[in-house]
Motif scaffolding. Structure first.
Motif, PDB file in Angstrom:
ATOM      1  N   ASP A 182      -1.987   8.624   1.555  1.00 59.55           N
ATOM      2  CA  ASP A 182      -1.508   9.172   0.286  1.00 59.55           C
ATOM      3  C   ASP A 182      -2.623   9.878  -0.469  1.00 59.55           C
ATOM      4  O   ASP A 182      -2.409  10.926  -1.082  1.00 59.55           O
ATOM      5  CB  ASP A 182      -0.926   8.062  -0.602  1.00 59.55           C
ATOM      6  CG  ASP A 182       0.350   7.453  -0.047  1.00 59.55           C
ATOM      7  OD1 ASP A 182       0.981   8.091   0.823  1.00 59.55           O
ATOM      8  OD2 ASP A 182       0.709   6.344  -0.485  1.00 59.55           O
ATOM      9  N   ILE A 183      -3.831   9.317  -0.437  1.00 59.22           N
ATOM     10  CA  ILE A 183      -4.910   9.898  -1.222  1.00 59.22           C
ATOM     11  C   ILE A 183      -5.371  11.244  -0.665  1.00 59.22           C
ATOM     12  O   ILE A 183      -6.032  12.014  -1.370  1.00 59.22           O
ATOM     13  CB  ILE A 183      -6.108   8.932  -1.356  1.00 59.22           C
ATOM     14  CG1 ILE A 183      -6.733   8.616   0.005  1.00 59.22           C
ATOM     15  CG2 ILE A 183      -5.692   7.658  -2.075  1.00 59.22           C
ATOM     16  CD1 ILE A 183      -8.003   7.754  -0.081  1.00 59.22           C
ATOM     17  N   LYS A 184      -5.000  11.553   0.578  1.00 59.65           N
ATOM     18  CA  LYS A 184      -5.332  12.865   1.133  1.00 59.65           C
ATOM     19  C   LYS A 184      -4.561  13.979   0.447  1.00 59.65           C
ATOM     20  O   LYS A 184      -4.947  15.150   0.517  1.00 59.65           O
ATOM     21  CB  LYS A 184      -5.026  12.899   2.635  1.00 59.65           C
ATOM     22  CG  LYS A 184      -5.887  11.992   3.493  1.00 59.65           C
ATOM     23  CD  LYS A 184      -5.466  12.126   4.943  1.00 59.65           C
ATOM     24  CE  LYS A 184      -6.274  11.241   5.862  1.00 59.65           C
ATOM     25  NZ  LYS A 184      -5.851  11.363   7.270  1.00 59.65           N
ATOM     26  N   ARG A 185      -3.458  13.635  -0.204  1.00 63.97           N
ATOM     27  CA  ARG A 185      -2.610  14.639  -0.852  1.00 63.97           C
ATOM     28  C   ARG A 185      -2.895  14.757  -2.351  1.00 63.97           C
ATOM     29  O   ARG A 185      -2.224  15.497  -3.048  1.00 63.97           O
ATOM     30  CB  ARG A 185      -1.141  14.266  -0.651  1.00 63.97           C
ATOM     31  CG  ARG A 185      -0.738  13.972   0.797  1.00 63.97           C
ATOM     32  CD  ARG A 185       0.731  13.559   0.869  1.00 63.97           C
ATOM     33  NE  ARG A 185       1.145  13.213   2.213  1.00 63.97           N
ATOM     34  CZ  ARG A 185       1.276  11.969   2.664  1.00 63.97           C
ATOM     35  NH1 ARG A 185       0.995  10.941   1.873  1.00 63.97           N
ATOM     36  NH2 ARG A 185       1.671  11.735   3.898  1.00 63.97           N
ATOM     37  N   ARG A 186      -3.879  14.006  -2.836  1.00 64.29           N
ATOM     38  CA  ARG A 186      -4.110  13.932  -4.264  1.00 64.29           C
ATOM     39  C   ARG A 186      -5.347  14.714  -4.684  1.00 64.29           C
ATOM     40  O   ARG A 186      -6.377  14.677  -4.007  1.00 64.29           O
ATOM     41  CB  ARG A 186      -4.231  12.461  -4.691  1.00 64.29           C
ATOM     42  CG  ARG A 186      -2.903  11.737  -4.612  1.00 64.29           C
ATOM     43  CD  ARG A 186      -3.004  10.244  -4.781  1.00 64.29           C
ATOM     44  NE  ARG A 186      -3.802   9.846  -5.917  1.00 64.29           N
ATOM     45  CZ  ARG A 186      -3.854   8.587  -6.369  1.00 64.29           C
ATOM     46  NH1 ARG A 186      -3.150   7.630  -5.764  1.00 64.29           N
ATOM     47  NH2 ARG A 186      -4.615   8.292  -7.398  1.00 64.29           N
TER      48      ARG A 186
END
Length: 311
Positions: A86-90
């Motif tokens: 998820d943090i790759k998209r933030r």
């Protein structure tokens, strides 16, 4: 309906668009399915400890919104398995690189760390089928981090750090069992390695252009709903007890690399970028391998957490 190869390439846009997103490992449903199956094998003490630690994750409220009180710990545990992707998209996390992050590449400071650490998601054990030179896996990698995070969970480290390590462990143990997160193939046409199948593209049915790596990521489904993952977990095959009891993560990666050579890089996947046609038999075998690996990952994750979180 039958399509010519030229027509299939025209229809490839959706696959190419999907490949433009950051590289993931198992899509969300795969990671959540592994987590759901692992949760069912946790001891009461481990479930209680995991639930307490996951409440410290900044996304906990979003994960458990609408969940019954009795189900919040399970739902949070299932959701947590995707946090590292998820943090790759933030935008509030920095992509960085292994070289660029330098000494911070091995930081273990909890949620104050705003680096994505994409290089933690794999350990590319090299191989070549044609005698081409290879390059050893870089470090830190998924193996070094699984060992580090498991050790932290067993330590007296602050709960804020243990919470961070728990969500990473849920994810990385799943990654360790995706064959293309454990190897890179070197060949005459890809002398720098294929980065776990990210350099080859495949054709199936009437869609052409999907990365080989993305195809393997997709084999456990593409839903991101925990309820779907919980249902899928109940349908996984039972893992071999002897293999499930293997506790050395190095062995897990060696097994996955062996599966890549055996089941991923078959005669259908030639040298170079492709695209290569994969038939129904290849796809069916890949699906069976993925399900077996998911069941194995869940059992091993549960064993690790039961040991690390025991009172």
């Amino acid at each position: 309906m039958n399509f010519s190869r030229a027509a299939r390439r025209v229809l490839a846009a959706c696959g190419l668009i999907a490949c433009a997103s950051p590289a993931l490992a198992w899509f969300d449903e795969g990671h959540e399915t592994i987590a759901a199956a692992a949760y069912s094998q946790l001891t009461p003490d481990a479930r209680e400890a995991a639930g307490r630690l996951l409440r410290l994750n900044p996304d906990y409220a979003a994960w458990t919104a609408g969940a019954a009180d009795s189900e919040r710990d399970r739902i949070a545990f299932v959701h947590a398995a995707t946090w590292a992707d998820d943090i790759k998209r933030r935008e509030d996390f920095a992509r960085g690189s292994l070289g660029g992050d330098g000494a911070h590449a091995v930081d273990n400071i909890g949620y104050a760390d705003r680096r994505m650490h994409a290089y933690w998601h794999y350990m590319d054990l090299p191989f070549s089928g044609d005698g081409s030179p290879t390059r050893p896996a870089e470090s830190p990698n998924a193996l070094t981090q699984i060992r580090a995070f498991a050790a932290t969970l067993r330590s007296n480290a602050p709960d804020s750090v243990k919470s961070y390590d728990l969500v990473w462990l849920e994810h990385l143990v799943g990654d360790a069992h995706q064959p293309l997160h454990a190897t890179s193939r070197f060949s005459r046409r890809l002398p720098a390695g294929d980065n776990g199948g990210n350099q080859e593209r495949i054709c199936r049915a009437f869609v052409c252009g999907l990365k080989l790596h993305a195809f393997w990521d997709s084999l456990l489904g593409d839903s991101n709903a925990p309820r779907d993952a919980i249902a899928a977990a109940a349908r996984l095959p039972a893992p071999d007890p002897a293999r499930a009891a293997e506790t050395d993560p190095q062995v897990w990666f060696e097994e996955s690399a062996g599966l890549a050579r055996e089941a991923v890089y078959t005669a259908a996947i030639g040298d170079g970028e492709g695209p290569f046609d994969i038939d129904a038999a290849y796809q069916a075998n890949a699906k069976a391998v993925a399900r077996d690996q998911a069941a194995l990952a869940a059992a091993r994750l549960a064993h690790m957490l039961n040991a690390a979180l025991a009172k």
